[in-house]
Motif scaffolding. Structure first.
Motif, PDB file in Angstrom:
ATOM      1  N   MET A  88       0.803  -1.214   0.000  1.00 40.19           N
ATOM      2  CA  MET A  88       0.000   0.000   0.000  1.00 40.19           C
ATOM      3  C   MET A  88       0.845   1.277   0.000  1.00 40.19           C
ATOM      4  N   ASN A  89       2.159   1.139   0.110  1.00 40.20           N
ATOM      5  CA  ASN A  89       3.010   2.332   0.118  1.00 40.20           C
ATOM      6  C   ASN A  89       3.732   2.519  -1.215  1.00 40.20           C
ATOM      7  N   GLY A  90       3.255   1.856  -2.261  1.00 42.83           N
ATOM      8  CA  GLY A  90       3.924   1.956  -3.557  1.00 42.83           C
ATOM      9  C   GLY A  90       2.997   2.517  -4.616  1.00 42.83           C
ATOM     10  N   ARG A  91       3.539   2.611  -5.832  1.00 41.88           N
ATOM     11  CA  ARG A  91       2.762   3.110  -6.961  1.00 41.88           C
ATOM     12  C   ARG A  91       1.876   1.999  -7.508  1.00 41.88           C
ATOM     13  N   LEU A  92       0.693   2.381  -7.989  1.00 43.68           N
ATOM     14  CA  LEU A  92      -0.201   1.436  -8.645  1.00 43.68           C
ATOM     15  C   LEU A  92       0.110   1.497 -10.136  1.00 43.68           C
ATOM     16  N   ASP A  93       1.034   0.634 -10.584  1.00 46.28           N
ATOM     17  CA  ASP A  93       1.492   0.691 -11.973  1.00 46.28           C
ATOM     18  C   ASP A  93       0.490   0.096 -12.958  1.00 46.28           C
ATOM     19  N   GLY A  94      -0.350  -0.811 -12.509  1.00 45.13           N
ATOM     20  CA  GLY A  94      -1.353  -1.410 -13.386  1.00 45.13           C
ATOM     21  C   GLY A  94      -2.716  -0.798 -13.104  1.00 45.13           C
ATOM     22  N   HIS A  95      -3.643  -1.622 -12.615  1.00 45.58           N
ATOM     23  CA  HIS A  95      -4.938  -1.132 -12.146  1.00 45.58           C
ATOM     24  C   HIS A  95      -5.359  -2.020 -10.975  1.00 45.58           C
ATOM     25  N   ILE A  96      -6.459  -1.695 -10.336  1.00 48.30           N
ATOM     26  CA  ILE A  96      -6.893  -2.464  -9.168  1.00 48.30           C
ATOM     27  C   ILE A  96      -7.388  -3.832  -9.626  1.00 48.30           C
ATOM     28  N   VAL A  97      -6.661  -4.872  -9.202  1.00 42.72           N
ATOM     29  CA  VAL A  97      -6.985  -6.251  -9.557  1.00 42.72           C
ATOM     30  C   VAL A  97      -7.270  -7.002  -8.265  1.00 42.72           C
ATOM     31  N   GLN A  98      -8.436  -7.618  -8.179  1.00 38.01           N
ATOM     32  CA  GLN A  98      -8.805  -8.311  -6.952  1.00 38.01           C
ATOM     33  C   GLN A  98      -8.256  -9.725  -6.868  1.00 38.01           C
ATOM     34  N   GLY A  99      -7.954 -10.319  -8.009  1.00 41.61           N
ATOM     35  CA  GLY A  99      -7.554 -11.721  -7.993  1.00 41.61           C
ATOM     36  C   GLY A  99      -8.756 -12.644  -7.966  1.00 41.61           C
ATOM     37  N   HIS A 100      -9.940 -12.086  -8.303  1.00 44.73           N
ATOM     38  CA  HIS A 100     -11.176 -12.873  -8.356  1.00 44.73           C
ATOM     39  C   HIS A 100     -11.566 -13.021  -9.823  1.00 44.73           C
ATOM     40  N   VAL A 101     -11.076 -14.062 -10.448  1.00 47.92           N
ATOM     41  CA  VAL A 101     -11.312 -14.265 -11.880  1.00 47.92           C
ATOM     42  C   VAL A 101     -12.806 -14.405 -12.150  1.00 47.92           C
ATOM     43  N   ASP A 102     -13.284 -13.709 -13.173  1.00 47.68           N
ATOM     44  CA  ASP A 102     -14.711 -13.732 -13.504  1.00 47.68           C
ATOM     45  C   ASP A 102     -15.078 -14.906 -14.398  1.00 47.68           C
ATOM     46  N   GLN A 103     -14.228 -15.208 -15.354  1.00 52.72           N
ATOM     47  CA  GLN A 103     -14.495 -16.312 -16.269  1.00 52.72           C
ATOM     48  C   GLN A 103     -13.262 -16.530 -17.138  1.00 52.72           C
ATOM     49  N   THR A 104     -13.376 -17.498 -18.035  1.00 54.51           N
ATOM     50  CA  THR A 104     -12.280 -17.734 -18.966  1.00 54.51           C
ATOM     51  C   THR A 104     -12.649 -17.159 -20.328  1.00 54.51           C
ATOM     52  N   ALA A 105     -11.623 -16.993 -21.146  1.00 49.88           N
ATOM     53  CA  ALA A 105     -11.804 -16.571 -22.531  1.00 49.88           C
ATOM     54  C   ALA A 105     -10.850 -17.399 -23.382  1.00 49.88           C
ATOM     55  N   ARG A 106     -11.128 -17.436 -24.673  1.00 48.70           N
ATOM     56  CA  ARG A 106     -10.294 -18.215 -25.585  1.00 48.70           C
ATOM     57  C   ARG A 106      -9.638 -17.283 -26.595  1.00 48.70           C
ATOM     58  N   CYS A 107      -8.355 -17.502 -26.857  1.00 50.85           N
ATOM     59  CA  CYS A 107      -7.653 -16.708 -27.867  1.00 50.85           C
ATOM     60  C   CYS A 107      -8.140 -17.125 -29.250  1.00 50.85           C
ATOM     61  N   THR A 108      -8.606 -16.143 -30.020  1.00 53.16           N
ATOM     62  CA  THR A 108      -9.146 -16.443 -31.349  1.00 53.16           C
ATOM     63  C   THR A 108      -8.286 -15.887 -32.485  1.00 53.16           C
ATOM     64  N   ALA A 109      -7.342 -14.996 -32.153  1.00 54.96           N
ATOM     65  CA  ALA A 109      -6.488 -14.439 -33.207  1.00 54.96           C
ATOM     66  C   ALA A 109      -5.228 -13.832 -32.610  1.00 54.96           C
ATOM     67  N   MET A 110      -4.161 -13.873 -33.385  1.00 60.22           N
ATOM     68  CA  MET A 110      -2.893 -13.222 -33.040  1.00 60.22           C
ATOM     69  C   MET A 110      -2.396 -12.513 -34.288  1.00 60.22           C
ATOM     70  N   GLU A 111      -2.046 -11.220 -34.147  1.00 64.34           N
ATOM     71  CA  GLU A 111      -1.608 -10.434 -35.295  1.00 64.34           C
ATOM     72  C   GLU A 111      -0.326  -9.689 -34.957  1.00 64.34           C
ATOM     73  N   ASN A 112       0.619  -9.737 -35.877  1.00 60.38           N
ATOM     74  CA  ASN A 112       1.858  -8.988 -35.691  1.00 60.38           C
ATOM     75  C   ASN A 112       1.583  -7.508 -35.835  1.00 60.38           C
ATOM     76  N   ALA A 113       2.174  -6.708 -34.933  1.00 60.32           N
ATOM     77  CA  ALA A 113       1.968  -5.250 -34.962  1.00 60.32           C
ATOM     78  C   ALA A 113       3.323  -4.552 -34.979  1.00 60.32           C
TER      79      ALA A 113
END
Length: 200
Positions: A88-113
């Motif tokens: 709690m004494n550091g920077r929040l570099d990402g966002h607030i994550v609870q660690g309570h996964v809501d569901q799964t998802a499947r990768c449907t595409a990968m594209e070079n950028a």
């Protein structure tokens, strides 16, 4: 609570089923700093350390956790994104994550950028869940396998994220392919706003 900034990848060294629970034993560089009852995010799932022995630690996932995450698909040798709880004494570099996964998802595409990679993920289209704030918005936050990411091009049940080479190297995004199942946690702010609107 976590930030979605993965510390490293832990390696699964043993898996043991006990009734409806699964005990996962893992090895990582900070095992010697861990304590029993400490919370660690594993692919975005908050699990409690229950044992520490011989340079490894063990966590237990119950049936509900296994049903809504990809942990039940893990095998010995798999790499798991891990993050210790946020100071709690550091920077929040990402966002607030609870660690309570809501569901799964499947990768449907990968594209070079031009050096980075766009990953597209699809999750179950559920109107009731969406009304409760389980959705993504453009330039909003989402957690994929414990990694805090910015949403691109969301639809009703898909979104894209851009992964830079550093993130690809230090997280298990390097193991994700088309068809891979990942854990997702939607932004808690959206859930609170949806809840407030339902009460008005």
């Amino acid at each position: 609570m976590f930030s979605g900034i993965v510390e490293e990848m832990a390696v699964v060294t043993a898996i043991r089923k006990e009734q409806e629970n699964i005990h996962f034993t893992l090895r990582c560089s900070f095992v010697d700093e861990l304590k029993i009852d400490q919370s660690i995010s594993h692919n975005g799932v908050c699990l409690t350390v229950v044992a520490i022995e011989n340079g490894t630690y063990t966590v237990t996932a119950m049936k509900e956790t296994l049903d809504c995450s990809n942990l039940g698909l893990l095998k010995v040798g798999d790499r798991v994104n891990v993050e210790r709880s946020m100071l709690m004494n550091g920077r929040l570099d990402g966002h607030i994550v609870q660690g309570h996964v809501d569901q799964t998802a499947r990768c449907t595409a990968m594209e070079n950028a031009d050096g980075s990679t766009y990953f597209t993920f699809e999750y179950k289209d559920d109107a009731e869940m969406a009304r409760r704030g389980y959705f993504t918005v453009d330039k909003g936050s989402v957690t994929v396998n414990g990694v805090s990411l910015t949403v691109c091009n969301p639809t009703r049940n898909t979104f894209r994220v851009a992964i830079i080479p550093f993130t690809m190297e230090v997280t298990n995004f390097c193991d994700i392919q088309i068809g891979s199942v990942v854990n997702i946690e939607f932004d808690i702010l959206g859930k609170y706003i949806a809840r407030l609107q339902s009460l008005s």
